[in-house]
Design a protein around this motif. Structure first.
Motif, short mmCIF file in Angstrom:
data_model
loop_
_atom_site.label_atom_id
_atom_site.label_comp_id
_atom_site.label_asym_id
_atom_site.label_seq_id
_atom_site.Cartn_x
_atom_site.Cartn_y
_atom_site.Cartn_z
N UNK A 329 0.83 -1.21 0.00
CA UNK A 329 0.00 0.00 0.00
C UNK A 329 0.85 1.25 0.00
N UNK A 330 1.98 1.21 0.70
CA UNK A 330 2.90 2.36 0.70
C UNK A 330 3.38 2.66 -0.70
N UNK A 331 3.70 1.62 -1.47
CA UNK A 331 4.19 1.81 -2.84
C UNK A 331 3.09 2.33 -3.76
N UNK A 332 1.92 1.69 -3.70
CA UNK A 332 0.86 2.01 -4.67
C UNK A 332 0.12 3.31 -4.36
N UNK A 333 0.33 3.86 -3.19
CA UNK A 333 -0.32 5.13 -2.85
C UNK A 333 0.57 6.34 -3.09
N UNK A 334 1.76 6.10 -3.65
CA UNK A 334 2.65 7.21 -4.02
C UNK A 334 2.08 7.87 -5.29
N UNK A 430 5.43 12.38 -13.57
CA UNK A 430 4.40 12.52 -12.54
C UNK A 430 3.28 11.51 -12.58
N UNK A 431 3.53 10.33 -13.14
CA UNK A 431 2.49 9.30 -13.20
C UNK A 431 2.90 8.08 -12.37
N UNK A 432 1.91 7.39 -11.81
CA UNK A 432 2.17 6.13 -11.13
C UNK A 432 2.02 5.01 -12.16
N UNK A 433 3.07 4.21 -12.33
CA UNK A 433 3.09 3.14 -13.33
C UNK A 433 3.16 1.79 -12.62
N UNK A 434 2.22 0.91 -12.91
CA UNK A 434 2.24 -0.46 -12.39
C UNK A 434 2.49 -1.40 -13.56
N UNK A 435 3.38 -2.37 -13.34
CA UNK A 435 3.69 -3.29 -14.43
C UNK A 435 4.20 -4.62 -13.87
N UNK A 436 4.48 -5.56 -14.78
CA UNK A 436 4.97 -6.89 -14.38
C UNK A 436 6.28 -7.21 -15.08
N UNK A 437 7.04 -8.10 -14.45
CA UNK A 437 8.25 -8.67 -15.03
C UNK A 437 8.25 -10.17 -14.73
N UNK A 438 8.97 -10.93 -15.52
CA UNK A 438 9.11 -12.36 -15.24
C UNK A 438 10.48 -12.60 -14.60
N UNK A 439 10.52 -12.56 -13.26
CA UNK A 439 11.74 -12.90 -12.53
C UNK A 439 11.36 -13.80 -11.36
N UNK A 440 12.36 -14.50 -10.81
CA UNK A 440 12.09 -15.46 -9.74
C UNK A 440 11.82 -14.80 -8.40
#
Length: 587
Positions: A329-334, A430-440
């Motif tokens: 929540x700390x990360x995604x509320x930035x 100034x945008x919040x970016x959410x994304x995925x990566x394929x790592x272990x």
């Protein structure tokens, strides 16, 4: 209880339950005096009694429900109680043992065939007149088991209808008409392929989809081999073989599914993607994503089932709790920066992102996504599908989204340097970016970004944190039982931490609720790396993953195994499940 060769009747069941003190005199009179409808009169006595939901006077506050009555009748007849699990039954084989009419007349169903014997489930355990005739015809010994009468009635219709449809679809059946007891799940327009639209093939496809929904499958695999085609379901992350189709039938089934998914039926050499939107029997909507792949023996098809209730879940349902939820929540509320979710395919990354975006998508912000493909259409945010054929890839999509006045952007996956650069630019502006990566694991995401060619100073400036995750099967609450764990097993699970070994853990057993697997549903285990000044200082062109991990652990990051160990301690899953999904390379 009853004389040999006599069907169980309602009066006899009521009298025996009354004599054993499980029914009160008032309830017994109610059952025998109550006027039954035609449908109720056709029900097996124990199914009818169970439908009334009367209290079990001997085991209060329990009621006389169907499972309890089945166990009672099984004990009375001294016959083993058998749970019919369609995933473990060779439908093609068992339906050859006897005719549909014979099975229905005697209320029996073959549930297993071996070289020496056949196993037959019966709803009338005191009737055995059919045994000698069946043993003579099959030239095998007959073993009788008792099963839930409702299950026998249901699967007798389903198994023989499927078998007849497969038989008819091969062209051998001639003018024999298919049994049409399946719910018509799909609303179809005018279709032109006569083979794919043969009623036998329609029945098979309808059965396949409804069966997958009933079994809680997340994926359906249609896999051609040299002589047969295998149908497999992925349930709670594990594949189960369901049925084997003749190759000629499987070709028609795949063609039918391609038509429904608006795909090119004639094209069998190139991979294709499609979608089907359909409904369950309860009216709820389900979306399926289709993917075909040419193989040595023909087209392989995988159907991924998307249930809106599964993709949009609360953090509690996801298993994201306590400190891990607080860090996420700390990360995604930035207000701006990049937040990454990592893990292999099928580890629940999309579910986590959708659930998070659902919380973030208030009326005050503009949430936009660029995905390949759009997994589930959600009205709370704007979704865009990647289309490489017209040049709309992830990078071009993000570039366009930046001109759409977004507040939050979700990029389906950062696959290359260009997409990574656009994600960084979006974060810097100034945008919040959410994304995925394929790592272990979480720290490896940083080195992955460096491998893609992103400068270390831009990673330090934009990445807010990384969450790695896996999905573990959760124990069925109805049948799990206490087990033991050795000190060494526990130490291996939690190292390098020193956590106290729990006093008790739980092990899977298997029951009707979980379809004899011992597991029911899945939850996530998480590893959350929150970017800090000390971690940021370690990110450079010679960045060492081991050093990053040690520093993150020092600052409170818990490994996937430790997160799993907490769920083991809470009685939610098993050590074997955690070790199955957590990477062995953890330090």
């Amino acid at each position: 209880m009853v004389s040999p060769e006599k069907n169980i009747d309602l009066r006899t069941c009521v009298d025996d339950l009354l004599a054993e003190g499980r029914l009160s005199r008032e309830d017994a009179n109610l059952i025998t005096s109550k006027t039954r409808t035609r449908e109720q009169a056709a029900m097996h006595p124990i199914s009818y009694i169970a439908s009334l939901k009367l209290p079990d006077k001997k085991n209060e506050p329990a009621s006389l429900e169907e499972n309890a009555l089945c166990q009672w009748l099984s004990d009375k007849s001294q016959m083993p109680l058998f749970h019919i699990d369609p995933l473990k039954i060779n439908v093609a084989q068992v339906t050859e043992v006897m005719s549909f009419a014979f099975a229905q007349r005697h209320q029996i169903l073959c549930v297993g065939v071996s070289h020496q014997e056949i196993m037959v489930a019966t709803a009338q355990p005191f009737v055995s007149g059919w045994e000698e005739q069946l043993a003579h015809i099959a030239q095998k010994n007959v073993t009788k088991v008792f099963a839930n009468p409702a299950d026998i009635a249901r699967y007798t219709v389903e198994f023989y209808a499927l078998s007849r449809s497969v038989f008819g679809a091969t062209g051998i059946a001639g003018n024999r008409s298919a049994v049409t007891n399946f719910e018509q799940l799909l609303e179809l327009g005018d279709l032109k392929d006569p083979e794919a639209n043969d009623q036998h093939v329609v029945n098979i496809v309808d059965w396949l989809l409804q069966y997958a929904f009933d079994q809680r499958a997340s994926d359906i695999h249609v896999e051609p081999r040299r002589d047969i085609c295998r149908l497999r379901f992925r349930i709670d992350g594990v594949l189960h073989q369901v049925y084997e189709l003749p190759v000629t039938v499987s070709i028609a089934v795949v063609s039918r599914l391609k038509i429904l998914g608006r795909m090119n039926v004639a094209e069998k050499r190139q991979p294709q993607d499609g979608r089907i939107k359909t409904k369950r029997t309860d009216g709820s909507e389900v979306e399926l994503r289709l993917s075909t792949l040419p193989t040595a023996f023909g087209e392989k098809m995988v159907l991924r089932i998307f249930d809106p209730d599964v993709l949009l879940r609360s953090f509690t349902e996801l298993g994201l709790l306590g400190e891990d939820e607080a860090r996420w929540s700390t990360m995604t509320n930035k207000p701006h920066g990049i937040v990454l979710v990592t893990g292999p395919t099928g580890s629940g990354k999309t579910t986590t992102l959708y659930s998070s975006l659902k919380l973030l998508a208030t009326d005050e912000v503009n949430v936009s996504t660029i995905e390949d493909p759009i997994e589930m259409v959600e009205e709370s945010f704007n979704q865009t599908q990647v289309n490489s054929g017209i040049g709309l890839d992830f990078a071009a999509g993000v570039r366009t989204l930046l001109r759409q006045d977004p507040d939050i952007i979700m990029v389906g996956e950062i696959r290359d340097n260009e997409t990574g650069q656009m994600a960084v630019q979006a974060a810097l502006t100034g945008h919040l970016v959410l994304s995925t990566l394929h790592t272990n694991d979480a720290p490896t995401a940083i080195t992955r970004l460096l491998d893609l060619g992103l400068p270390s100073f831009l990673i330090r400036s934009t990445v807010l944190g990384v969450m790695a995750q896996r999905l573990v099967r959760t124990l069925c609450p109805h049948c799990k039982q206490e087990g033991e764990i050795s000190q060494k097993q526990w130490d291996d699970l939690v190292k390098p931490w020193k956590a106290p070994k729990p006093e008790k853990i739980y092990q899977p057993v298997g029951c009707l609720e979980c379809r004899n697997t011992g597991y029911l549903g899945r939850q996530g285990i998480y590893e959350v790396l929150l970017m800090s000044d000390s971690i940021s200082e370690l990110i450079n062109d010679q960045c060492d993953m081991v050093t990053l991990r040690k520093q993150a652990i020092k600052e409170g990051m818990r490994s996937l195994r430790l997160s799993g160990a907490q769920k083991v301690s809470a009685g939610l899953t098993t050590v074997e499940e955690v070790l199955r999904v957590a990477p062995l390379t953890e330090s």
